[in-house]
Design a protein around this motif. Structure first.
Motif, PDB file in Angstrom:
ATOM      1  N   SER A  97       0.840  -1.196   0.000  1.00 56.59           N
ATOM      2  CA  SER A  97       0.000   0.000   0.000  1.00 56.59           C
ATOM      3  C   SER A  97       0.873   1.243   0.000  1.00 56.59           C
ATOM      4  N   ASP A  98       0.500   2.216  -0.833  1.00 60.73           N
ATOM      5  CA  ASP A  98       1.261   3.457  -0.942  1.00 60.73           C
ATOM      6  C   ASP A  98       0.905   4.458   0.137  1.00 60.73           C
ATOM      7  N   SER A  99       0.114   4.039   1.079  1.00 69.88           N
ATOM      8  CA  SER A  99      -0.125   4.836   2.282  1.00 69.88           C
ATOM      9  C   SER A  99      -0.312   3.867   3.438  1.00 69.88           C
ATOM     10  N   ALA A 100       0.104   4.282   4.614  1.00 66.51           N
ATOM     11  CA  ALA A 100      -0.025   3.425   5.789  1.00 66.51           C
ATOM     12  C   ALA A 100      -1.490   3.210   6.128  1.00 66.51           C
ATOM     13  N   LEU A 101      -1.757   2.173   6.884  1.00 63.57           N
ATOM     14  CA  LEU A 101      -3.133   1.894   7.291  1.00 63.57           C
ATOM     15  C   LEU A 101      -3.733   3.092   8.027  1.00 63.57           C
ATOM     16  N   LYS A 102      -4.940   3.447   7.644  1.00 67.49           N
ATOM     17  CA  LYS A 102      -5.669   4.500   8.336  1.00 67.49           C
ATOM     18  C   LYS A 102      -6.191   3.942   9.669  1.00 67.49           C
ATOM     19  N   PRO A 103      -6.502   4.810  10.647  1.00 70.93           N
ATOM     20  CA  PRO A 103      -7.017   4.316  11.930  1.00 70.93           C
ATOM     21  C   PRO A 103      -8.218   3.386  11.776  1.00 70.93           C
ATOM     22  N   GLU A 104      -9.102   3.714  10.844  1.00 71.94           N
ATOM     23  CA  GLU A 104     -10.293   2.883  10.660  1.00 71.94           C
ATOM     24  C   GLU A 104      -9.963   1.549   9.966  1.00 71.94           C
ATOM     25  N   GLU A 105      -8.778   1.453   9.353  1.00 74.09           N
ATOM     26  CA  GLU A 105      -8.363   0.212   8.712  1.00 74.09           C
ATOM     27  C   GLU A 105      -7.576  -0.689   9.662  1.00 74.09           C
ATOM     28  N   HIS A 106      -6.986  -0.094  10.684  1.00 68.81           N
ATOM     29  CA  HIS A 106      -6.121  -0.862  11.578  1.00 68.81           C
ATOM     30  C   HIS A 106      -6.885  -1.924  12.366  1.00 68.81           C
ATOM     31  N   GLY A 107      -8.083  -1.596  12.827  1.00 73.56           N
ATOM     32  CA  GLY A 107      -8.861  -2.560  13.607  1.00 73.56           C
ATOM     33  C   GLY A 107      -9.120  -3.840  12.841  1.00 73.56           C
ATOM     34  N   PRO A 108      -9.735  -3.761  11.641  1.00 73.86           N
ATOM     35  CA  PRO A 108      -9.966  -4.979  10.856  1.00 73.86           C
ATOM     36  C   PRO A 108      -8.671  -5.697  10.474  1.00 73.86           C
ATOM     37  N   ALA A 109      -7.595  -4.933  10.178  1.00 77.50           N
ATOM     38  CA  ALA A 109      -6.317  -5.557   9.819  1.00 77.50           C
ATOM     39  C   ALA A 109      -5.726  -6.306  11.016  1.00 77.50           C
ATOM     40  N   ASP A 110      -5.800  -5.690  12.203  1.00 76.65           N
ATOM     41  CA  ASP A 110      -5.320  -6.361  13.407  1.00 76.65           C
ATOM     42  C   ASP A 110      -6.113  -7.635  13.682  1.00 76.65           C
ATOM     43  N   ALA A 111      -7.422  -7.554  13.467  1.00 80.84           N
ATOM     44  CA  ALA A 111      -8.282  -8.719  13.712  1.00 80.84           C
ATOM     45  C   ALA A 111      -7.921  -9.863  12.773  1.00 80.84           C
ATOM     46  N   ARG A 112      -7.541  -9.532  11.546  1.00 81.41           N
ATOM     47  CA  ARG A 112      -7.148 -10.556  10.572  1.00 81.41           C
ATOM     48  C   ARG A 112      -5.890 -11.292  11.046  1.00 81.41           C
ATOM     49  N   CYS A 113      -5.022 -10.556  11.759  1.00 87.32           N
ATOM     50  CA  CYS A 113      -3.770 -11.167  12.229  1.00 87.32           C
ATOM     51  C   CYS A 113      -3.974 -12.035  13.466  1.00 87.32           C
ATOM     52  N   LYS A 114      -5.133 -11.969  14.083  1.00 90.42           N
ATOM     53  CA  LYS A 114      -5.537 -12.825  15.192  1.00 90.42           C
ATOM     54  C   LYS A 114      -4.668 -12.657  16.435  1.00 90.42           C
ATOM     55  N   SER A 115      -3.462 -13.200  16.441  1.00 93.81           N
ATOM     56  CA  SER A 115      -2.656 -13.155  17.654  1.00 93.81           C
ATOM     57  C   SER A 115      -1.606 -12.047  17.646  1.00 93.81           C
ATOM     58  N   GLY A 116      -1.623 -11.202  16.638  1.00 90.48           N
ATOM     59  CA  GLY A 116      -0.661 -10.103  16.558  1.00 90.48           C
ATOM     60  C   GLY A 116      -1.274  -8.903  15.877  1.00 90.48           C
ATOM     61  N   ALA A 118      -1.236  -5.796  12.846  1.00 89.05           N
ATOM     62  CA  ALA A 118      -0.815  -5.521  11.468  1.00 89.05           C
ATOM     63  C   ALA A 118       0.218  -4.397  11.502  1.00 89.05           C
ATOM     64  N   LEU A 119       1.310  -4.578  10.778  1.00 87.57           N
ATOM     65  CA  LEU A 119       2.396  -3.607  10.756  1.00 87.57           C
ATOM     66  C   LEU A 119       2.535  -2.972   9.379  1.00 87.57           C
ATOM     67  N   ASP A 120       2.894  -1.693   9.348  1.00 84.79           N
ATOM     68  CA  ASP A 120       3.240  -0.986   8.118  1.00 84.79           C
ATOM     69  C   ASP A 120       4.762  -0.946   8.032  1.00 84.79           C
ATOM     70  N   LEU A 121       5.334  -1.604   7.046  1.00 86.91           N
ATOM     71  CA  LEU A 121       6.782  -1.634   6.884  1.00 86.91           C
ATOM     72  C   LEU A 121       7.171  -0.945   5.579  1.00 86.91           C
ATOM     73  N   PRO A 122       7.750   0.259   5.628  1.00 80.64           N
ATOM     74  CA  PRO A 122       8.143   0.963   4.400  1.00 80.64           C
ATOM     75  C   PRO A 122       9.223   0.189   3.662  1.00 80.64           C
ATOM     76  N   MET A 123       8.998  -0.068   2.362  1.00 81.79           N
ATOM     77  CA  MET A 123       9.930  -0.908   1.617  1.00 81.79           C
ATOM     78  C   MET A 123      10.401  -0.265   0.318  1.00 81.79           C
ATOM     79  N   VAL A 124       9.603   0.641  -0.247  1.00 79.87           N
ATOM     80  CA  VAL A 124       9.943   1.275  -1.523  1.00 79.87           C
ATOM     81  C   VAL A 124       9.640   2.763  -1.436  1.00 79.87           C
ATOM     82  N   GLY A 125      10.590   3.580  -1.837  1.00 77.81           N
ATOM     83  CA  GLY A 125      10.333   5.007  -1.962  1.00 77.81           C
ATOM     84  C   GLY A 125      10.326   5.394  -3.425  1.00 77.81           C
ATOM     85  N   GLY A 126       9.778   6.553  -3.727  1.00 76.40           N
ATOM     86  CA  GLY A 126       9.829   6.970  -5.116  1.00 76.40           C
ATOM     87  C   GLY A 126       9.032   8.221  -5.389  1.00 76.40           C
TER      88      GLY A 126
END
Length: 362
Positions: A97-116, A118-126
């Motif tokens: 994703s070209d933008s980090a998770l929004k606050p409203e996206e973090h909850g569902p993303a965290d739930a998908r990870c179950k026991s951990g 969701a992290l935003d890890l910057p990997m490509v700039g440009g």
């Protein structure tokens, strides 16, 4: 190996479908960073998202494959919004994703990870290139206010006084201006609109976000490849895409005025100067960044693509594979291919944190 030459043949084709690789993990060999670390994982891993990183992902896949035959991973450049949705829905092991998770996206993303989490890890700039098609007028210069006026539909012709002011002495035609934008949810759109909002708030009255504001008008096309093709085919058009699309399509690119008042050409090097001022705003291993869109040095319209991953909680084989693959992409070897593709490597101070976060994945 001439990466740029090979990539030119790919162009936007990487976006038409999934990219696949055969891979397994190997240990560091003689001090040279190999494509992965750990045991070979015999499984298929799916990922999806950012079209901005699709060309980088294509080359990473090739590099990983060279030393890690054995397993499969597929990357579908479906757009940042679709990638986040696929990750949240458990359809992919990680998303771009070209933008980090929004606050409203973090909850569902965290739930998908179950026991951990969701992290935003910057990997490509440009850089986000402002691409245009105007016969006989190369290297056009645009201030943020003029650019915002174009995309807000306030400037109708290319010889408008605002454009003429930015391009003293240049003969401009009365060709109608035809703005093009992404029709799909896009992190590229998110970053461009954030730039316009930060640098020309008196003109750009719309909120930033992955969805192009309908009130701004213009014609929407799907994906960076769609916008690039639209610009290439239409005189008077202007749009935005990652630099690799501009380079591969041999498109005209505009110089953009930065915070010091200088008009900067778009390149990997000039984008790196602007990205160097990014600050980590996330907590712990969540490494979301705050970009300085008013940077006084370099090309100011930039983005960072994040790999959205589960800190923990994936099935064991998927977790091992994701950790192995991202160990490669975040290595000096993985980052070294980016400049040749029109991207900017992640600054060392941030990359060290990314590498530590990847090491902690389980």
């Amino acid at each position: 190996m001439k990466i740029g030459t090979r990539l030119a043949a790919l162009g936007g084709v990487a976006l038409a479908g999934a990219l696949s690789l055969t891979a397994c993990g190997t240990d560091d060999n003689g001090g040279k960073t190999t494509a992965a670390s750990g045991d070979c994982v015999k499984s298929t891993v799916n990922a999806a998202g950012s079209t901005a990183q699709a060309n980088a992902m294509s080359e990473w896949i090739k590099g990983y494959q060279q030393s890690c035959p054995g397993s499969n991973v597929n990357y579908n450049g479906s757009g940042s919004g679709a990638g986040v949705q696929a990750f949240t829905g458990g359809q992919v092991a990680f998303a771009g994703s070209d933008s980090a998770l929004k606050p409203e996206e973090h909850g569902p993303a965290d739930a998908r990870c179950k026991s951990g989490k969701a992290l935003d890890l910057p990997m490509v700039g440009g850089p986000i290139a402002i691409i245009y098609n105007l016969k006989g007028v190369d290297g056009i210069q645009l201030s943020p206010k003029t650019l915002a006026s174009i995309f807000a539909g306030k400037i109708k012709t290319w010889n408008d006084p605002a454009i003429a002011k930015d391009n003293s002495g240049v003969k401009l035609p009365a060709t109608p201006v035809k703005p093009l934008h992404r029709s799909d949810d896009s992190g590229t759109t998110d970053n461009l609109t954030k730039f316009l909002l930060a640098t020309a708030p008196d003109v750009w009255k719309f909120e930033g976000g992955k969805t192009w504001p309908s009130a701004a008008g213009g014609q929407g096309l799907k994906g960076s490849d769609g916008v690039s093709t639209g610009v290439k085919q239409g005189d008077g058009t202007i749009g935005y895409a990652e630099l690799s699309y501009a380079t591969n399509g041999k498109l005209q690119t505009a110089k953009i005025q930065n915070g010091s008042g200088q008009y900067s050409e778009v390149s990997s090097d000039t984008a790196s100067k602007a990205i160097a001022g990014a600050q980590v705003s996330g907590q712990g291993d969540d490494l979301s960044l705050t970009l300085d869109y008013k940077a006084k040095d370099g090309y100011p319209i930039v983005l960072v693509t994040y790999e959205i991953v589960c800190e923990k909680g994936l099935p064991d084989e998927q977790a091992k594979f994701v950790k192995s693959f991202l160990t490669y992409t975040s290595s000096q070897q993985g980052q070294s291919i980016l400049s040749g593709l029109g991207y900017a490597p992640i600054p060392d101070a941030i990359l060290t944190k990314v590498q530590a976060a990847v090491k902690g994945l389980s």
